[in-house]
Each structure stands twice: as structure tokens, then as C-alpha cells.
Design an enzyme around this catalytic site. Sequence first.
Site, short mmCIF file in Angstrom:
data_model
loop_
_atom_site.label_atom_id
_atom_site.label_comp_id
_atom_site.label_asym_id
_atom_site.label_seq_id
_atom_site.Cartn_x
_atom_site.Cartn_y
_atom_site.Cartn_z
N GLY A 25 22.87 32.24 10.24
CA GLY A 25 22.10 32.38 11.64
C GLY A 25 22.90 31.71 12.58
N GLY A 34 22.65 22.75 35.63
CA GLY A 34 21.34 23.60 35.78
C GLY A 34 21.42 25.16 35.39
N GLU A 75 22.86 19.28 39.38
CA GLU A 75 23.55 20.58 39.32
C GLU A 75 24.46 20.59 40.34
OE1 GLU A 75 25.65 23.70 39.03
OE2 GLU A 75 24.32 23.44 37.35
N ASP A 87 31.24 33.84 20.89
CA ASP A 87 31.37 32.86 21.86
C ASP A 87 33.18 32.36 21.64
OD1 ASP A 87 28.79 32.75 22.58
OD2 ASP A 87 28.33 30.54 22.09
N HIS A 134 -0.96 51.03 33.61
CA HIS A 134 -1.67 50.12 34.69
C HIS A 134 -2.76 49.40 33.93
CE1 HIS A 134 -3.19 48.22 38.37
NE2 HIS A 134 -4.46 48.86 37.92
#
Length: 519
Positions: free
Chosen positions: A45, A205, A227, A353, A485
Amino acid sequence: MTPAKPLNQHFDVLVIGGGPGGYVAAIRAAQLGRTVALVDKERPGGVCLNWGCIPTKAMLRSAEVLETVRDAEEFGVLAEGVRLDYSAVLKRKDGIVSRLTDGIAHLLKANGVTVVNGHARFTDPHTVAVHETGSSPLGEDGPLYAAPPTPQPARETLSADDIIIATGSQPLMPDLPGSDLPGVITSDGAFLLPEVPARAVVVGGSAVGAEWASLFRTFGAEVTLVEMAPTLLPAEDAEIGRTLTRSFTKQGIKVLTRHTVTAIEGQGEGQGEGDGEGEGDGDGIQLRALVTDANGQPVETLPADIVLFGVGRRPNTVGLDLEKAGVQTDDRGYIPVTDRLRTNITHISAIGDVTGRIQLAHVASHQALVAASVVSGHDERIDYRAVPAATFTRPEVASVGLTETQAREAGHETTTARFPFAALGRAHAYGATDGMVKVVADRSSGAVLGAHIIGPGASDLIAEAALAVTHGLTLTGFADTIHAHPTLGEATMEAAMGALGLPLHTAPVRRRGRAAVSG
């Protein structure tokens, strides 16, 4: 007793790393008929399931429930003695992580993937040696994904025709004075906190920092979010970032944009007599974060029990011995890849990554599907034009495609429209009316170029917009699609109608009227 694995094994495909890129690549390659091995250091994981997406969302859900119960009287429900049991929050989080990682382990086994626990190091372009994993840098209970190998000889050797590198990334800790002090942590260290800090300074941030700031504040901490960019979530549409700042401020989070933390002092450091801070050593404050403005001028010193840095990530390539495989990295350590996820060595791919592209779990998984297909003989390519992103703050933020600024920079004459949740019946019934849906479209063709949402259910609502951007749908396609709706999804349809100049439940722009409520 399970028999020992042979010292040398050969596979069609070897995957290094078991995160949302690695385990997906392994499963898909096995489904396509390849023999597959997966080497990973800890439970399957990766960061997402063990130290990122899932545990934070489990804890954020606890925060959401706490906030709902606190406000229960607004819904006609009386609740007394509401309090937080942080140890129970952590226990629930651990249980969810355990169930999901066990599920991934079962799926790998069911698909015939050979899972090998350990640290893989290349010995040549087709071979890795698997070493025992060393200790976590954060101690006994810390993550192993960034742990080094032990110095002992390799336990076994694995070779493969094709290799997929999916080793991910780890939080970046800036090299600042005081960054090595106890209580200065990244998101990994935040999971190891035994209790909620009384005062937290969160630096950064973007999604990670904003989520932890939201979590800590809901759990009762005094939070300052720093930030350096002009708005929070600087990768998002600027209007969304400003809206989140206003919401955070209303919640009691102190937001300092265009500021940065330049140093951290331990308890008692830099405090002469009569320093005017009003915070003595006996008040429980462990740290002080020194804040400067955009011009580098000191403006404030923030007392804190913890300082959490959420300012980026760095690739997990150290210790792989990539040079022995001939795999090239860039000056930051990331592995460049083609749109077929190939590295400079044709039979070695990289995903997730570690490629330095878009560092999101769902991107890693999609790259994995492409890479597994490519190494199995199929001609597929990755397309990054419609990647949704979600930040699970309160309120949630989600987006896909181009921001208004990016669309104009790309040469589009744009049309935009916003539909506030305050004009939506379901949002009122739900009790969450802050935020809006903003759509960005090409004025001449009506093609939807991007959508940006802040408000209830944003992370789920963005899927419809992602479908639109992926397949080149137009504003008319949104507006002509019947939406149930009352639902939050009506906001997307209403925003599209506004962009077409035909708003229903908001006043026409030329009339500066107050929004009417749908339903």
C-alpha cells in the site's frame, strides 16, 4: 514453517515498491500473463495506505464527526458531554489501514504475484539484490519506506526481463536552523503524536499542510498556517485559495500567506529577560517559529508545541544503486520517463512520485496500468491533461484541468461562471453552504477546460468534471444533462448554465442581485 525462498529467481516483471503505483502494476502485469515479483519494505500500500491518503482521511472523518456532533443542536439533535478521545481516533485509523493493507496483500496473492519483503538494490540492469530493511528514521513505530538497508549481505537475488521502479517519495524537511529539534516534524511524524498539540505551527499551505491544519484545529489546537505564496493551495485556482483562507480564518486558523518560517528555536533559546513575548518557559511551550515576510523581514515569533513542515517531497532513489543499472536521474534525484513510462534504459520503467511528475496516488495507479501494459507488449501512453486533485480540508477542495489564468496563458478566450453552494437546496439541508463550483471554458467552442470546487463533497463532485475535460465535453453537455434533485451535483450543471449566460438559481450577472435558493 514456510520453506525458505531460493537465493536466485527470475521473473518476467519485477516491481520495486508496493504503493498505489507498484501493487497496481504488479497485479495488472500478472493479469496480462506475466510472471511477477514485487519487492517492498513494509505492508503493501506504500505511503498512501500506510502514511498518507488513507490514515489522514480516516482521522479527518473523525474530525468531521466531532464537528457535526458539536453542531448537532442546529439540526434539532441534543448531544451532551461531547469530547474527543484521540487514542480512539488513532485506533480506528490503524484498524482501517490494517484492513486495507491486508486486502491488498490478498489481491497480490490471488493474482499470483510473488511478494518479497526487503530493500532492493540493483546489481546490474536486470538484477537486484534484496537486503533486510533497516530501522525507520523515526524510531520503532515509524515508516519503513525511507529506511536504509542493513549492512548484512543480500538475502536473495531477483532478476527480470522488465523492471518497474515504484519507490515513491518522502516528505522534505528544509535545512533550517532548529529543524532537527524535537517537535519539528513532517506528516510522517504527525501520525506518531500521542495527543493533539495545544499549539501547532504548520509550514506549507498546499494539500498536506492545509489538511493537517484543518485536522488539528477541529481537534481543538491553536493553529497558525504559514505559506510563502500569495494564496493557500498555490497549485489551485487563486480564487479557490482565497476562499479557503476566508473559511480557515472563520474557523479560527491564523493564516499567514506571503510569509515563511526561517528558523525554529527550542524552549528558552533567544529569550532575554523582558523579551516582551509574554510566554515564559513555564507555559508548556516547547518551540518558537521565527516568521519573516515576503521581503525577508522578521515579523513574528510563534510559540508552538509542534512545527509541522508540509513543503514538498523528495524521491526515494537513495540506496537503489541506480547507477549499476544505468538509470539516469535529474538534478533533484527524480527519474525522467517517456509517455510510455520508460526510463533511459528501455526495459526499466518508473512510475509514481519517483518520476517527479504529478505526485498523486491516482496518477501513480494510472501510470502503473500504462507501464504494465507496455511491458506486456501493448502500445499505451499516459495523458496528464485531465488529472483531478482533491484536498480534504473543511471545506473540501477539488479541481481538474486548467485554472482561469492557465487557460488564458494557453491562448484561450475564456468564459467562466461560479455557482455558490449557498444557492443550492441540498447544501442548506446538509448544513454546509460555504463555497462554490467554478467552471472555465473556451468562449468560442464552449469546451470545458477546467473546473474548481470548494465546498461539501468536492472530492466526489470533481469526477463529473474530470470526465468532461477528458472527453472534450462542452458547457451545453453539462447543462443538458439531467441531474437528480436535490443533490450537490446540481451545482456543476448550474455553473455551466451560468457560463452559457442562462443562470437559473443565481441572478444574472448584470443585475447584482442576491442568489435565490434552489428547491
